[in-house]
Design an enzyme around this catalytic site. Structure first.
Site, short mmCIF file in Angstrom:
data_model
loop_
_atom_site.label_atom_id
_atom_site.label_comp_id
_atom_site.label_asym_id
_atom_site.label_seq_id
_atom_site.Cartn_x
_atom_site.Cartn_y
_atom_site.Cartn_z
CG HIS A 55 -1.63 -1.42 1.28
ND1 HIS A 55 -2.62 -1.83 0.42
CD2 HIS A 55 -1.34 -2.49 2.08
CE1 HIS A 55 -2.95 -3.09 0.72
NE2 HIS A 55 -2.20 -3.52 1.72
CD GLU A 92 -2.09 -3.94 4.95
OE1 GLU A 92 -3.30 -3.64 4.81
OE2 GLU A 92 -1.53 -4.85 4.31
CG HIS A 147 0.62 -6.91 2.42
ND1 HIS A 147 -0.26 -6.02 1.83
CD2 HIS A 147 1.56 -7.19 1.49
CE1 HIS A 147 0.14 -5.78 0.59
NE2 HIS A 147 1.24 -6.48 0.35
CD GLU A 225 -1.86 -10.33 4.46
OE1 GLU A 225 -1.72 -9.37 5.22
OE2 GLU A 225 -2.42 -10.23 3.33
ZN LIG Z 1 -2.12 -5.39 2.59
#
Ligand SMILES: [Zn+2]
Length: 263
Positions: A55, A92, A147, A225
């Site tokens: 992001h 994030e 992430h 993640e």
């Molecule tokens: Zn993400």
């Protein structure tokens, strides 16, 4: 005779010990002294690692730009996404950027060349297509996208996403990507103490074919993640700067383990 800094010091010392001075001829023994040992080669010398912090800080304010549809082989999808955040509003993109900033110097200390897919946490994108291209163009030996997840608040733990097979497109990188994923999973588990996710994936791994960054990569690539940002326990850890350093250390260990194993 090899004249280097240390050899020069030895010659002067010998001259002093023998009572010589000025233009005394070099002691022939100096020439036979072994050269100082050169430092061992760094573990990741010659390796290229692309770190892809998920992001970007400017995405939320530029929805039309990041919502632009791009082709990721299995589907058309938004060029990038805003990302998730904790209940307290820790985003994030900021999490991923912070981990990447800690990770980069660790890898560089081990001799790797490190390329980031974005220069700061204030911009927009880049698109997943561009992120994948950065790894491909750099001929990266490993690509790691960072992430934070957003699952049910009761779910916690981390998982590593590896590319699923898309015949004719990523046949070459599915296996090495899985090896990279396993190395990172093991190092992350050992280094952070976080468990495998109990709400998604299996044994800390998940295979997907809906992520452009993975689908379009011609190099070994995984996503991690790092935790569930909607889980209070994971969120507290991910929001803690000291813990993020720990995460970076664990990721560095995993990448090193993979690259050493890959020869
Ligand atoms: Zn993400």
């Amino acid at each position: 005779m090899r004249v280097d800094r240390s050899g020069f010091v030895v010659i002067i010392m010998l001259a002093a010990l023998s009572g010589g001075c000025g233009a005394a001829a070099p002691d022939p023994r100096a020439a036979t002294l072994p050269a100082p040992p050169s430092p061992p080669p760094k573990a990741l010398a010659g390796k290229v690692v692309v770190i892809d912090p998920g992001h970007n800080g400017g995405n939320a304010a530029n929805r039309s730009e990041i919502d632009r549809q791009v082709d990721i082989i299995t589907q058309r999808k938004a060029c990038n996404a805003v990302g998730f955040e904790t209940a307290a509003g820790y985003q994030e993109n900021a999490f991923a950027w912070s981990v990447a900033q800690h990770l980069k110097p660790l890898l560089e200390e081990m001799g790797a060349e490190v390329v980031l897919t974005r220069p700061d946490d204030k911009g927009v994108g880049p698109c997943v297509t561009e992120r994948a291209a950065i790894g491909n163009d750099a001929r990266a030996d490993a690509v790691v996208s960072i992430h934070g997840d957003s699952g049910e608040p009761s779910g916690h733990g981390f998982h590593v996403v590896v590319p699923g097979l898309i015949p004719g497109h990523n046949d070459e990188v599915v296996k090495p990507s899985r090896r990279l994923g396993l190395a990172i999973r093991d190092a992350y588990w050992a280094g952070t103490g976080l468990p495998y996710a109990n709400y998604r994936g299996k044994d800390g791994l998940r295979s997907r074919t809906d992520l452009g960054g993975l689908n379009l990569s011609k190099r070994p690539a995984v996503f991690i993640e790092c935790g569930n940002m909607r889980n209070a326990g994971d969120a507290a850890k991910m929001s803690d700067a000291t813990f993020r350093k720990r995460i970076a250390g664990a990721l560095a260990n995993g990448i090193k383990s993979f690259l050493e194993g890959a020869g």
